[in-house]
Design an enzyme around this catalytic site. Sequence first.
Site, PDB file in Angstrom:
ATOM      1  CG  ASP A  75      -1.906   1.079   1.298  1.00  0.00           C
ATOM      2  OD1 ASP A  75      -2.759   1.128   0.397  1.00  0.00           O
ATOM      3  OD2 ASP A  75      -1.856   1.893   2.243  1.00  0.00           O
TER       4      ASP A  75
ATOM      5  CD  GLU B 148      -2.294   2.100  -3.396  1.00  0.00           C
ATOM      6  OE1 GLU B 148      -3.420   2.605  -3.547  1.00  0.00           O
ATOM      7  OE2 GLU B 148      -1.671   2.162  -2.324  1.00  0.00           O
TER       8      GLU B 148
END
Length: 556
Positions: A221, A283
């Site tokens: 993330d 990401e």
Amino acid sequence: MNANETTPYPDRAGTPPGWWRDAVIYQIYPRSFADSDGDGVGDLPGITARLGHLADLGVDAVWLSPFYPSPQADAGYDVADYRDVDPLFGRLEDADKLIAQARALGLRVIVDLVPNHTSAAHPWFAAALADAPGGPARGRYVFRDGRGPAGDEPPNSWQSVFGGPAWTRVTEPDGTPGQWYLHLFDVGQPDLNWDNPEVRAEFLDILRFWLDRGVDGFRVDVAHGLIKQADLADWSGPSEMLSGEGIDKPQPPMWDQDGVHEIYRSWRALLDSYPGDRILVAEAWVEPAERLARYVRPDEMHQAFNFEYLLASWTAPAQYAVITRSLEAADAVGAPTTWVLSNHDVIRHASRLALPVGTPRPNGIGIGDPQPDPALGLRRARAATLLMLSLPGSAYLYQGEELGLPEHTTLPDEARQDPTWTRSGHTVRGRDGCRVPIPWDADAPSYGFGPTDASWLPQPPVWAEYALDRQRGVPGSTYELYRSALRLRRESGLGGGECAWLPSGDDVLAFRNGRLGVLTNFGADPVPLPDGARVLLSSGPLDPRGVPTDVTAWYV
């Protein structure tokens, strides 16, 4: 727009093999996939019971969004304990059972890792609040003195991605107003200080914990956000996660700093020490493609989501340009391109593509907003999916897109839970509309999501028509289109192929990938296929004159 002759991309011969290079990976948002106990929230046992659906669909792996202990200030992306399972989703042994069942079905498992920030409920942050300014516990996070005579102004001008200032002032242990801590997201998500060796050592240990339990990799993330510019310089540009649109534009001081790559090289070395081809997926909201490609150099990550592709306009020139740039940038470092159209952070592409071409991507659609045309959106979504699945590289699917699910664009505002909605002062609706629990059985309570009518976000009445049991075995349904496309993709080796553009008009995208011809028509008039072409699959009905508008056809 298109090349005047066939132009193959550079030969990928010599690049190392790996299951991830051409894999189709399915994202599961645990709280919205399947609820086993009827509390209205999806859980790990529910996922395990539904893994057969993914094996039947034909994907290679699943990616699980966070299921760790968390106050759920940001739907689990505020992690309080990286080595356990939140009771909301089950127990640690349920994660072990899920991994084992996935392996029995031939599916790999990727878990989410959230390294940019912890939850404010993490023991480390409690220790930081109890520590004095400059103390070792505080050094794990980004604490700074405030500006102004009394230190009552934030250390810099940075804004949170969710709206409002990116700094919050703490009360010191003696009760006086004190330092400020950085949170690029919610106030309950304090940013870690990745210049601190203790932080780096902790996450290497977290990686080992899950690798030892058998996971096949990690989706990282906010992978482009771990390192901040050392002087924390003021920034007046946009605060959203996308770092920029051009190589010559100013670099935001909180995104895509060069220091992140040293971190990922150390992680890659750890993963490479384990058997079984474990992977890292970034990401990283980074443009241009050349900077994104730096995350997937041979000694760093294996994949990076192609958000430039996700954001590209639904026109032939825009699609051609982003596909070309993406393939060339990835090929330059020997990596596959990782295509994606939907995820838990963006409007589902079955609704997004129905917006007028060129419309800036909104962060949520709600009651009172211009509503997308569901028929147009689904038509374009099916065409876009067939185009994406024909491209070389890996592809990610978001749960429910195989059913053609649109965004829930009339979700009641009082039901919204995304922190963006509150932190923006109820001006930005946020991401709840793409996170609504998915439908399995049209006539069951909560459309088969769970054994009761409970659903943590309300499901719209139209969910019945999208339910899996209404589409399974139905020729032409979106579910059967996905199944056929994934089967043909595997049989034809499209993920490991090469893209060779074919001559075409300005409203058409045409190329070959191996023996397969692909044509997407963006224009108003049908486009004929080559003489003698035999259609294997199309995203919509064909016209006697050829491929109609907003349709993709695969042919030989």
